[in-house]
Design an enzyme around this catalytic site. Structure first.
Site, short mmCIF file in Angstrom:
data_model
loop_
_atom_site.label_atom_id
_atom_site.label_comp_id
_atom_site.label_asym_id
_atom_site.label_seq_id
_atom_site.Cartn_x
_atom_site.Cartn_y
_atom_site.Cartn_z
CB CYS A 82 -0.98 -0.05 1.17
SG CYS A 82 -2.36 1.08 0.94
CE1 TYR A 83 3.14 7.44 2.08
CE2 TYR A 83 4.76 6.08 3.22
CZ TYR A 83 4.37 7.29 2.69
OH TYR A 83 5.23 8.36 2.75
CG HIS A 169 -3.96 -3.78 2.97
ND1 HIS A 169 -2.94 -3.27 3.74
CD2 HIS A 169 -4.61 -2.71 2.46
CE1 HIS A 169 -2.98 -1.96 3.71
NE2 HIS A 169 -3.98 -1.58 2.93
CE LYS A 367 -2.48 -12.03 26.02
NZ LYS A 367 -2.05 -11.28 27.21
#
Ligand code: XMP
Length: 511
Positions: A82-83, A169, A367
């Site tokens: 993306c960016y 993405h 996590k």
């Protein structure tokens, strides 16, 4: 042995941690670092590949995050997302254009050429777009690898230099073959060996901790939460009886929690675990206090006092174990203000314990990796999938003054909510869920009698990092069962409400 490493450079996109987790899940260690790293620093870090994340800026913004163009000449493969892909095009002399309208959501993309990125990816598939700017002209030496109808340069690359840009993405689940694309980048372009595994992590850490501790003494504050439980178990596996754990029972825990901690860690694993019964002390300190901040302060300070007293009895130790995990220490690329969440419940401990060094064996882990390490160490799902509970525990889920009676009501309501979520098989989908005892009473009718009783609120959210959250769309039937059971089985509750507020504007906890 040093693991192969991938560097994920963070340009402030909302999926930055997700990208890093995907890479780790694919068996390659990676770190998420702010985009400001220089080419020299990157060379010293010695990654097998670099991923540029997305970000909220346009490359033409005056304060847009940029990178030293030398990074693209290091000879290290780069995947810009993306960016990140616009930045590659912009730096190397291509053209980025501001589109008339933003493009969000599912799009079909078609492969235009063969590429190492495309092994086992079909000619047409669905991707997830979220952008306004797009690459209009490619830099010299680059070619179009895939397109969508509105985005001609959906994927482009320079195969020889191993530089690639992807406008969509690949890290989100809505991109059908996104994981395969990332896998191809890692294994076919960067030459990954896949040397990052949970089993490998456990055996390395056990060996490291054993060497570090030697004949030393280790102390750990167990909160009952996942992180401190897994950290303690890992250290216990390494050094056995040299580890002493202290569990402060402040009387504010969820139903059966203290009993479970004792049965799993002391009886089951044979840990040297000291339980300090301080319930009355905490309740009397909280008497008459209803301000949330004051409650937190009283509990935080008392916790440290109680721990200090216990630590004095134990005497000097060499090491203090903390359950710090990667998301507590990772710095974000969103501006200069690093997002570092302090460990509220153990933050003050180092100052009151006489020790030489801190051991943080989970510092590198996300996590979900901590949970897998817990599983690898033989801890049950009940422990490793336990709900995160704040340090002040139920005290900040009871609005107003905390009393023994209110704790009993909330414990029962919360246990029912957790049971029903587990029974519906939703415990791994919902990030956090718990009951709250409000300070409202309302009128009800039970049997033929009017009642005037407490309102219980249910809170359940989805989130990636707890910084932002959305309320979970729990099926109505599940909510219905929870409501029925709470009003029937818990005394002094005649109404149940569901919290449908996101964060922001609300926080996850009610206080
Ligand atoms: P909030 O309510 O700020 O919570 O949206 C974000 C996450 O942090 C947890 N939380 C705490 N954890 N000690 C902790 O260890 C605390 O004092 C504390 N306060 C909030 C909360 O449960 C949520 O997961």
């Amino acid at each position: 042995m040093q693991h192969q490493r991938v560097l994920v450079l963070d340009f402030g996109g909302q999926y930055n941690q997700l990208i890093a987790r995907r890479v780790r899940d694919l068996g390659v260690y990676c770190d998420l670092k702010p985009f400001e790293m220089t080419a020299d620093q990157i060379r010293a870090y010695d990654p097998i590949g670099i991923i540029f994340t997305g970000g909220p800026n346009s490359v033409y913004d005056t304060d847009a995050p940029r990178i030293d163009s030398a990074v693209l000449r290091l000879g290290i493969p780069v995947l810009g997302i993306c960016y990140g892909c616009q930045l590659i095009a912009h730096i190397l002399g291509g053209k980025v254009e501001h589109a008339a309208s933003s493009e969000y959501g599912r799009r079909e993309f078609t492969l235009a050429k063969e590429s190492r990125l495309f092994t086992d990816i079909p000619q047409k598939s669905i991707c997830w777009m979220s952008h306004t700017d797009l690459v209009k002209e490619l830099p010299a030496g680059f070619e179009t690898l895939a397109s969508t109808q509105s985005c001609p340069q959906a994927i482009f690359g320079n195969e020889e230099k191993k530089l690639y840009g992807v406008q969509f993405h690949p890290e989100v689940v809505h991109t059908e073959y996104g994981n395969r694309l990332l896998r191809n980048f890692l294994y076919r372009v960067c030459g990954a060996r896949g040397d990052w595994t949970v089993q490998g992590f456990v055996s390395e850490q056990v060996e490291k901790i054993r060497q570090k501790v030697g004949d030393g003494k280790v102390l750990c504050a167990m909160s009952g939460g996942v992180d401190s439980a897994v950290a303690a178990t890992l250290v216990h596996r390494a050094v056995g009886d040299r580890l002493t754990c202290v569990f402060v029972d402040h009387g504010l825990h969820r139903k059966n929690e203290p009993e479970e901690v004792l049965s799993v860690f002391r009886d089951g694993l044979g840990m040297d675990l000291i339980k300090v019964d301080a319930g009355e002390l905490f309740l009397s300190a909280l008497k008459g206090v209803s301000d949330p901040e004051q409650k937190r302060k009283i509990i935080g300070k008392l916790f440290i006092d109680v721990f200090e007293k216990e630590a004095k009895k134990i005497g000097a130790v060499d090491f203090l174990v903390q359950g710090t995990i990667y998301s507590d220490v990772v710095e974000s690329g969103k501006g200069k203000s690093a997002v570092i969440k302090s460990h509220h419940n153990v933050g003050g401990l180092p100052s009151v314990v006489d020790f030489k060094e801190i051991i943080e064996p989970l510092r590198e882990l996300f996590k979900d990796e901590v949970r897998r390490v817990g599983g690898e160490l033989g801890l049950s799902d009940e422990i490793v999938w336990r709900q995160p509970c704040p340090g002040p525990a139920l005290a900040i889920r009871i609005m107003g003054e905390v009393t023994e009676e209110k704790l009993a009501i909330l414990r029962d309501a919360d246990a029912i909510f957790r049971e029903e979520i587990a029974r519906a098989g939703l415990e791994k989908e919902i990030w956090q869920y718990f009951a709250v005892l409000t300070d409202s009473k309302t009128v009800g009718v039970q049997g033929d009698f009017r009642t005037y009783e407490n309102v219980i609120a249910l809170r359940a959210i989805t989130s990636v990092d707890a910084m932002t959250a959305d309320w979970a769309r729990i099926p109505f039937e599940v909510l219905e069962r929870v409501s029925n059971r709470i009003t029937n089985e818990v005394g002094h509750a005649n109404r149940v409400v569901y919290d449908i507020t996101s964060k922001p504007p609300a926080t996850i906890e009610w206080e």
